[in-house]
Design an enzyme around this catalytic site. Structure first.
Site, PDB file in Angstrom:
ATOM      1  N   HIS A  12      11.183   8.579 -26.641  1.00 28.77           N
ATOM      2  CA  HIS A  12      10.254   9.592 -26.133  1.00 28.77           C
ATOM      3  C   HIS A  12      10.723  11.019 -26.470  1.00 28.77           C
ATOM      4  CE1 HIS A  12       7.345  11.571 -23.605  1.00 28.77           C
ATOM      5  NE2 HIS A  12       8.315  12.199 -22.981  1.00 28.77           N
ATOM      6  N   ASN A  70       2.757  19.269 -20.915  1.00 29.72           N
ATOM      7  CA  ASN A  70       2.351  18.380 -22.007  1.00 29.72           C
ATOM      8  C   ASN A  70       2.593  18.971 -23.382  1.00 29.72           C
ATOM      9  OD1 ASN A  70       1.488  16.442 -20.215  1.00 29.72           O
ATOM     10  ND2 ASN A  70      -0.549  17.329 -20.044  1.00 29.72           N
ATOM     11  N   HIS A 112       3.522  16.827 -26.235  1.00 27.51           N
ATOM     12  CA  HIS A 112       3.402  15.443 -25.775  1.00 27.51           C
ATOM     13  C   HIS A 112       2.202  14.676 -26.318  1.00 27.51           C
ATOM     14  CE1 HIS A 112       6.801  16.217 -23.307  1.00 27.51           C
ATOM     15  NE2 HIS A 112       6.737  15.029 -22.726  1.00 27.51           N
ATOM     16  N   GLU A 133      13.568  17.741 -23.955  1.00 26.45           N
ATOM     17  CA  GLU A 133      12.752  18.161 -22.795  1.00 26.45           C
ATOM     18  C   GLU A 133      13.275  19.484 -22.210  1.00 26.45           C
ATOM     19  OE1 GLU A 133       9.900  16.658 -22.024  1.00 26.45           O
ATOM     20  OE2 GLU A 133      10.094  14.475 -22.154  1.00 26.45           O
ATOM     21  N   ARG A 140       0.074  22.491 -14.397  1.00 27.57           N
ATOM     22  CA  ARG A 140       0.974  21.379 -14.748  1.00 27.57           C
ATOM     23  C   ARG A 140       0.755  20.890 -16.178  1.00 27.57           C
ATOM     24  NH1 ARG A 140       3.003  16.251 -11.028  1.00 27.57           N
ATOM     25  NH2 ARG A 140       4.287  15.366 -12.665  1.00 27.57           N
ATOM     26  N   HIS A 178       3.091  11.281 -27.899  1.00 23.12           N
ATOM     27  CA  HIS A 178       2.576   9.988 -27.426  1.00 23.12           C
ATOM     28  C   HIS A 178       1.901   9.231 -28.566  1.00 23.12           C
ATOM     29  CE1 HIS A 178       2.537  11.344 -22.931  1.00 23.12           C
ATOM     30  NE2 HIS A 178       3.718  10.926 -23.334  1.00 23.12           N
ATOM     31  N   LYS A 198       4.959  11.620 -10.980  1.00 24.02           N
ATOM     32  CA  LYS A 198       4.099  10.866 -11.907  1.00 24.02           C
ATOM     33  C   LYS A 198       4.778   9.536 -12.162  1.00 24.02           C
ATOM     34  CE  LYS A 198       1.384  13.812 -14.944  1.00 24.02           C
ATOM     35  NZ  LYS A 198       1.214  14.225 -16.342  1.00 24.02           N
ATOM     36  N   ARG A 211       0.805  -1.228   0.000  1.00 19.51           N
ATOM     37  CA  ARG A 211       0.000   0.000   0.000  1.00 19.51           C
ATOM     38  C   ARG A 211       0.840   1.280   0.000  1.00 19.51           C
ATOM     39  NH1 ARG A 211      -3.399  -3.094   3.331  1.00 19.51           N
ATOM     40  NH2 ARG A 211      -5.193  -3.776   2.136  1.00 19.51           N
ATOM     41  N   LYS A 214      10.757  22.559 -13.564  1.00 21.25           N
ATOM     42  CA  LYS A 214       9.854  21.423 -13.368  1.00 21.25           C
ATOM     43  C   LYS A 214       9.312  21.435 -11.936  1.00 21.25           C
ATOM     44  CE  LYS A 214       7.908  17.369 -14.252  1.00 21.25           C
ATOM     45  NZ  LYS A 214       8.159  16.017 -14.659  1.00 21.25           N
ATOM     46  N   GLU A 249      -2.098  18.065 -11.722  1.00 20.90           N
ATOM     47  CA  GLU A 249      -2.413  18.453 -13.094  1.00 20.90           C
ATOM     48  C   GLU A 249      -3.861  18.891 -13.280  1.00 20.90           C
ATOM     49  OE1 GLU A 249      -0.345  16.061 -16.050  1.00 20.90           O
ATOM     50  OE2 GLU A 249      -1.914  16.589 -17.476  1.00 20.90           O
TER      51      GLU A 249
HETATM   52  N1  LIG Z   1       7.296  10.726 -14.946  1.00 21.36           N
HETATM   53  C1  LIG Z   1       7.513  11.799 -15.656  1.00 21.36           C
HETATM   54  O1  LIG Z   1       7.226  12.917 -15.242  1.00 21.36           O
HETATM   55  C2  LIG Z   1       8.177  11.659 -16.994  1.00 21.36           C
HETATM   56  C3  LIG Z   1       8.662  12.796 -17.648  1.00 21.36           C
HETATM   57  C4  LIG Z   1       9.324  12.638 -18.863  1.00 21.36           C
HETATM   58  C5  LIG Z   1       9.466  11.370 -19.405  1.00 21.36           C
HETATM   59  N2  LIG Z   1       8.974  10.286 -18.757  1.00 21.36           N
HETATM   60  C6  LIG Z   1       9.145   8.938 -19.300  1.00 21.36           C
HETATM   61  O2  LIG Z   1      10.531   8.658 -19.362  1.00 21.36           O
HETATM   62  C7  LIG Z   1      10.749   7.663 -20.352  1.00 21.36           C
HETATM   63  C8  LIG Z   1      11.963   8.014 -21.172  1.00 21.36           C
HETATM   64  O3  LIG Z   1      13.075   8.128 -20.325  1.00 21.36           O
HETATM   65  P1  LIG Z   1      14.569   8.031 -20.887  1.00 21.36           P
HETATM   66  O4  LIG Z   1      14.686   8.819 -22.133  1.00 21.36           O
HETATM   67  O5  LIG Z   1      15.466   8.330 -19.760  1.00 21.36           O
HETATM   68  O6  LIG Z   1      14.653   6.518 -21.353  1.00 21.36           O
HETATM   69  P2  LIG Z   1      15.245   5.200 -20.622  1.00 21.36           P
HETATM   70  O7  LIG Z   1      14.829   5.137 -19.229  1.00 21.36           O
HETATM   71  O8  LIG Z   1      14.945   4.052 -21.504  1.00 21.36           O
HETATM   72  O9  LIG Z   1      16.819   5.439 -20.660  1.00 21.36           O
HETATM   73  C9  LIG Z   1      17.438   5.482 -21.915  1.00 21.36           C
HETATM   74  C10 LIG Z   1      18.473   4.366 -22.107  1.00 21.36           C
HETATM   75  O10 LIG Z   1      19.682   4.801 -21.496  1.00 21.36           O
HETATM   76  C11 LIG Z   1      20.106   3.866 -20.517  1.00 21.36           C
HETATM   77  N3  LIG Z   1      20.720   4.666 -19.457  1.00 21.36           N
HETATM   78  C12 LIG Z   1      20.126   5.587 -18.670  1.00 21.36           C
HETATM   79  N4  LIG Z   1      21.042   6.198 -17.914  1.00 21.36           N
HETATM   80  C13 LIG Z   1      22.232   5.662 -18.207  1.00 21.36           C
HETATM   81  C14 LIG Z   1      23.548   5.894 -17.768  1.00 21.36           C
HETATM   82  N5  LIG Z   1      23.863   6.859 -16.903  1.00 21.36           N
HETATM   83  N6  LIG Z   1      24.528   5.119 -18.272  1.00 21.36           N
HETATM   84  C15 LIG Z   1      24.255   4.162 -19.209  1.00 21.36           C
HETATM   85  N7  LIG Z   1      23.032   3.919 -19.684  1.00 21.36           N
HETATM   86  C16 LIG Z   1      22.037   4.660 -19.184  1.00 21.36           C
HETATM   87  C17 LIG Z   1      18.904   3.072 -20.136  1.00 21.36           C
HETATM   88  O11 LIG Z   1      19.261   1.795 -19.698  1.00 21.36           O
HETATM   89  C18 LIG Z   1      18.131   3.037 -21.449  1.00 21.36           C
HETATM   90  O12 LIG Z   1      18.617   1.993 -22.257  1.00 21.36           O
HETATM   91  C19 LIG Z   1       9.466   7.558 -21.156  1.00 21.36           C
HETATM   92  O13 LIG Z   1       8.793   6.388 -20.825  1.00 21.36           O
HETATM   93  C20 LIG Z   1       8.662   8.762 -20.706  1.00 21.36           C
HETATM   94  O14 LIG Z   1       7.284   8.538 -20.789  1.00 21.36           O
HETATM   95  C21 LIG Z   1       8.349  10.408 -17.557  1.00 21.36           C
HETATM   96 ZN   LIG Z   2       8.269  13.965 -21.824  1.00 22.41          ZN
END
Ligand SMILES: NC(=O)c1ccc[n+]([C@@H]2O[C@H](COP(=O)([O-])OP(=O)(O)OC[C@H]3O[C@@H](n4cnc5c(N)ncnc54)[C@H](O)[C@@H]3O)[C@@H](O)[C@H]2O)c1
Ligand SMILES: [Zn+2]
Length: 370
Positions: free
Chosen positions: A263, A244, A247, A185, A240, A251, A143, A121, A226, A236
């Site tokens: 992304h 988007n 986005h 971003e 907030r 998406h 999020k 929980r 942020k 949101e």
């Molecule tokens: N929660 C939120 O507010 C929010 C905001 C923006 C994006 N997102 C989400 O984030 C995701 C994208 O994140 P991302 O671009 O970081 O992708 P990701 O998490 O897949 O990371 C990218 C790649 O880099 C590798 N990696 C990351 N850090 C590393 C490091 N220091 N050394 C070696 N390898 C490393 C990972 O293993 C992966 O293969 C999407 O799913 C998106 O929807 C969420």
């Molecule tokens: Zn994003």
């Protein structure tokens, strides 16, 4: 110079944020005594590179630390992965006094944070973002969630991390092809909230193109933007929504491509398309749209949708429309640094045909400096 601040939420909840090279070394001192055990969760790439070093820092405190990885990639951001992680935690008998340390890119943080939101929980968690995208965006704001067949991030929870450690030293091991995702971003943060930041990114575009050379002040500024937005509107309900920008279409693209596009890269294309819509609907100046394109191109990001007919996006946009009361709403800028529709909670109603014509336009693709 590292900086620390706290984001305040209702009910006395807060997240402490530390930004700077080396801040993760402070983890043993920042750890709370109430957290008796730790589970470090991240994707297998990040766990292989950084999992044990992080665990070592916590084992200094003499407590049990479990390290758990899951396969990388957007396709793994699913309920199945979450379930497997939960079974791992239950199997290792982590109790309610445990704290989860989410380490990795946005995918690792979204999944591990969602596990923390519902495990027994809800248990506390710490975000240790290691991709540029996660450092400037995903780590802040609570999020958490996973994708489904119907679309991205459709199942999830708001669950605020107790602490966020943004340590640029992790970026040294980040694969170069991931760099652009974070830059995208950063540009978004500038367009939605800070005209001066946009100019600073333009001025430093040459060095920003090179992975790893991140200016700490720019990084800090993005984290602050942020943080300020989510503090003002955690759930949101209004402000907030500006996050988007780019986005909704991003998406759609990600979904239509079966996650073959990352992304951040989808967000770059989404911003250009949505900026065109903003030109028609919100008085976003055409020359600023050009500036945005030039900057994204110079930073190495594509700005045209990969040959994708609009009708492949349509079902996704129609589903989005349905979820939002029958009208497509986008977060659109009125100029760089300012978002339109403050009076309507930053959601501008957009006719689908306008999105269609924006997605069919081809504009300048010059790759010169901004
Ligand atoms: N929660 C939120 O507010 C929010 C905001 C923006 C994006 N997102 C989400 O984030 C995701 C994208 O994140 P991302 O671009 O970081 O992708 P990701 O998490 O897949 O990371 C990218 C790649 O880099 C590798 N990696 C990351 N850090 C590393 C490091 N220091 N050394 C070696 N390898 C490393 C990972 O293993 C992966 O293969 C999407 O799913 C998106 O929807 C969420
Ligand atoms: Zn994003």
């Amino acid at each position: 110079m590292p900086c620390s601040f706290s984001i305040q939420y209702s009910g006395g909840r807060s997240s402490t944020v530390h930004v700077g090279p080396g801040v993760v070394d402070g983890l043993p001192d920042l750890w709370r005594t109430a957290w008796r055990e730790a589970a470090i969760i991240g994707d297998a790439n990040v766990i292989a590179l950084h999992g044990e070093a992080l665990a070592g820092k916590l084992r200094i405190r003499g407590m049990r630390v479990e390290v758990i990885g899951f396969p990388p990639g957007e396709g793994q951001k699913t309920r199945v992965t979450k379930e497997k992680l939960e079974d791992e935690l239950l199997g290792r008998r982590l109790d309610r006094e445990s704290c989860i340390v989410a380490v990795g890119g946005g995918i690792s943080l979204d999944v591990a944070g969602f596990v923390a939101a519902t495990y027994l929980r809800g248990v506390p968690y710490i975000n240790v973002p290691t991709s540029l995208l996660a450092q400037v965006d995903a780590a802040i704001g609570g999020k958490t969630g996973v994708n489904t067949e119907q679309g991205k991030n459709l199942i999830g929870a708001f669950h605020q991390p107790s602490m966020v450690l943004v340590d640029s030293r992790f970026l040294i091991t980040l694969p170069p092809e991931e760099w652009g995702n974070g830059l995208s971003e950063m540009v978004k943060h500038a367009v939605i909230a800070d005209r001066d930041l946009f100019q600073r990114i333009e001025a430093r575009a040459e060095e920003l193109r090179t992975p790893v050379s991140i200016d700490e002040k720019l990084l800090q500024r993005c984290v602050e933007i942020k943080a300020a937005i989510v503090q003002a509107d955690e759930r949101e309900a209004g402000r907030r929504r500006v996050l988007n920008f780019g986005h909704t279409l991003a998406h759609g693209l990600e979904h239509a491509q079966g996650h073959a596009i990352s992304h951040g890269r989808a967000v770059a294309i989404g911003m250009v398309l949505e900026a065109r819509v903003a030109c028609s609907l919100c008085g976003f100046p055409a020359e600023e749209e050009q500036r945005l394109r030039r900057l994204l191109l110079y930073l190495g990001l594509e700005i045209h949708p990969p040959s994708l007919p609009f009708d492949r996006l349509l079902p996704f946009l129609a589903a989005d429309k349905k979820r939002r009361g029958g009208t497509l709403h986008l977060a659109l800028p009125s100029r760089i640094g300012e978002m339109a529709g403050a009076e309507d909670g930053y959601a501008v109603a957009v006719p689908l045909d306008l999105v269609q014509s924006a997605s069919e336009m081809r504009g300048c693709s010059r790759r010169g400096p901004p």
